[in-house]
Design an enzyme around this catalytic site. Structure first.
Site, PDB file in Angstrom:
ATOM      1  N   HIS A 282       4.966 -11.759  13.730  1.00  0.00           N
ATOM      2  CA  HIS A 282       4.092 -10.436  14.523  1.00  0.00           C
ATOM      3  C   HIS A 282       4.144 -10.756  15.803  1.00  0.00           C
ATOM      4  O   HIS A 282       2.995 -10.741  16.602  1.00  0.00           O
ATOM      5  CB  HIS A 282       2.818 -10.522  13.710  1.00  0.00           C
ATOM      6  CG  HIS A 282       2.606 -10.353  12.302  1.00  0.00           C
ATOM      7  ND1 HIS A 282       3.317  -9.204  11.925  1.00  0.00           N
ATOM      8  CD2 HIS A 282       2.369 -10.984  11.294  1.00  0.00           C
ATOM      9  CE1 HIS A 282       3.024  -9.063  10.588  1.00  0.00           C
ATOM     10  NE2 HIS A 282       2.469 -10.405  10.201  1.00  0.00           N
TER      11      HIS A 282
ATOM     12  N   SER B 133       0.758  -1.184  -0.148  1.00  0.00           N
ATOM     13  CA  SER B 133       0.033  -0.001   0.014  1.00  0.00           C
ATOM     14  C   SER B 133       0.969   1.130   0.015  1.00  0.00           C
ATOM     15  O   SER B 133       0.317   2.347  -0.510  1.00  0.00           O
ATOM     16  CB  SER B 133      -0.847   0.099   1.410  1.00  0.00           C
ATOM     17  OG  SER B 133      -0.193  -0.138   2.538  1.00  0.00           O
TER      18      SER B 133
END
Length: 283
Positions: free
Chosen positions: A166, A60
């Site tokens: 993560h 993005s």
């Protein structure tokens, strides 16, 4: 003449494969728009106006030329470096990740806290209502999963991954990225960008570099990000890349919200018409 040594083949993890493919699709969308006629661009931009592109991590930030934080070549290098740094951080660790179904955040957090005596275990993905993911050191993850079942979780499914992504165990990868970013120029995005490590839009209090360092070693708040997009009044959400997992999260988080997935060249070419149909159906 001396014979040439065969080049070593690199085996990509599933995470690295998704990174590469997602980036290629995003680059394809940009290339398609750049080569379109003026009329096609007007139609394309009209349909994409007030539409959020749902992608993982770095795509993005280089998707549209008017929003480019860095160019495509830089994005490819960053994705490759990030994948290598994550692989190195995971090397030699006995780790695991498990999807936990039908258990709320608070009781699952209690399970992780109770299992932390065996090592690191955290909720690393808040995907959608009814689906959370825990990750960390294998023994701690397995204990947290067992406790989750006792608290009412319907199922705990081991995920086929190559590392505890993560989670704080990825801190070495974050450190490597921080050092690597010293040699990369980052522009400021001109439109809002949501970071899934926040579940919200970046504000002026943190740099993009800091957020990318944070993202690799902290939880992904996908459900929060999806709700934020819906609250922002967007017309539709477009998932970029292989598979439709994120589209599924959207449907479970905000039922009835317009969403579509872009996986192929035909999907890219037909995206304006797809969005037009979606918005009409949900008007």
């Amino acid at each position: 003449m001396p014979s040439k040594k065969p080049r070593a083949r690199t085996t990509l993890s599933e995470e690295q494969k998704r990174e590469v493919i997602d980036l290629a699709v995003a680059a394809g969308i940009r290339a398609y728009r750049s080569e379109a006629t003026k009329h096609q661009k007007e139609i394309y931009d009209k349909r994409l106006h007030n539409t959020k592109l749902l992608m993982r991590n770095y795509r993005s930030l280089k998707e549209h030329s008017e929003n480019a934080v860095f160019d495509a070549a830089t994005a490819v290098k960053l994705v490759a470096f990030r994948g290598k740094a994550m692989e190195e951080a995971a090397a030699g660790r006995e780790s695991a990740m498990m999807a936990v179904l039908n258990l709320d955040r608070a009781p699952l957090q209690e399970c992780c806290d109770a299992a932390s005596d065996l090592g690191c275990v955290v909720i690393c993905n808040y995907n959608c209502p009814g689906q959370l993911v825990i990750g960390g050191e294998k023994a701690a993850v397995e204990k947290a999963a067992a406790l989750a079942k006792e608290k009412g979780a319907r199922r705990c499914l081991p995920l086929k991954v190559s590392g505890p992504f993560h989670t704080p165990l990825m801190a070495p990868a974050g450190d490597a990225l921080r050092a690597y970013f010293q040699g990369v120029d980052f522009a400021q995005p001109r439109i809002p960008v949501l970071f899934n490590c926040l579940g919200d839009v970046k504000d002026s209090s943190a740099s993009i570099q800091d957020l990318l360092v944070k993202q690799v070693q902290s939880s992904v708040f996908m459900e929060d990000s999806i709700r934020k997009m819906a609250d922002m009044g967007v017309d539709a959400i477009v998932e970029i890349g292989p598979g439709k997992a994120l589209s599924g999260f959207v449907k479970k988080t905000v039922p009835g919200f317009p969403v579509c997935a872009v996986e192929t060249a035909d999907d890219v070419e037909n995206l304006p018409q797809t969005l037009e149909q979606l918005t009409k159906e949900n008007a």
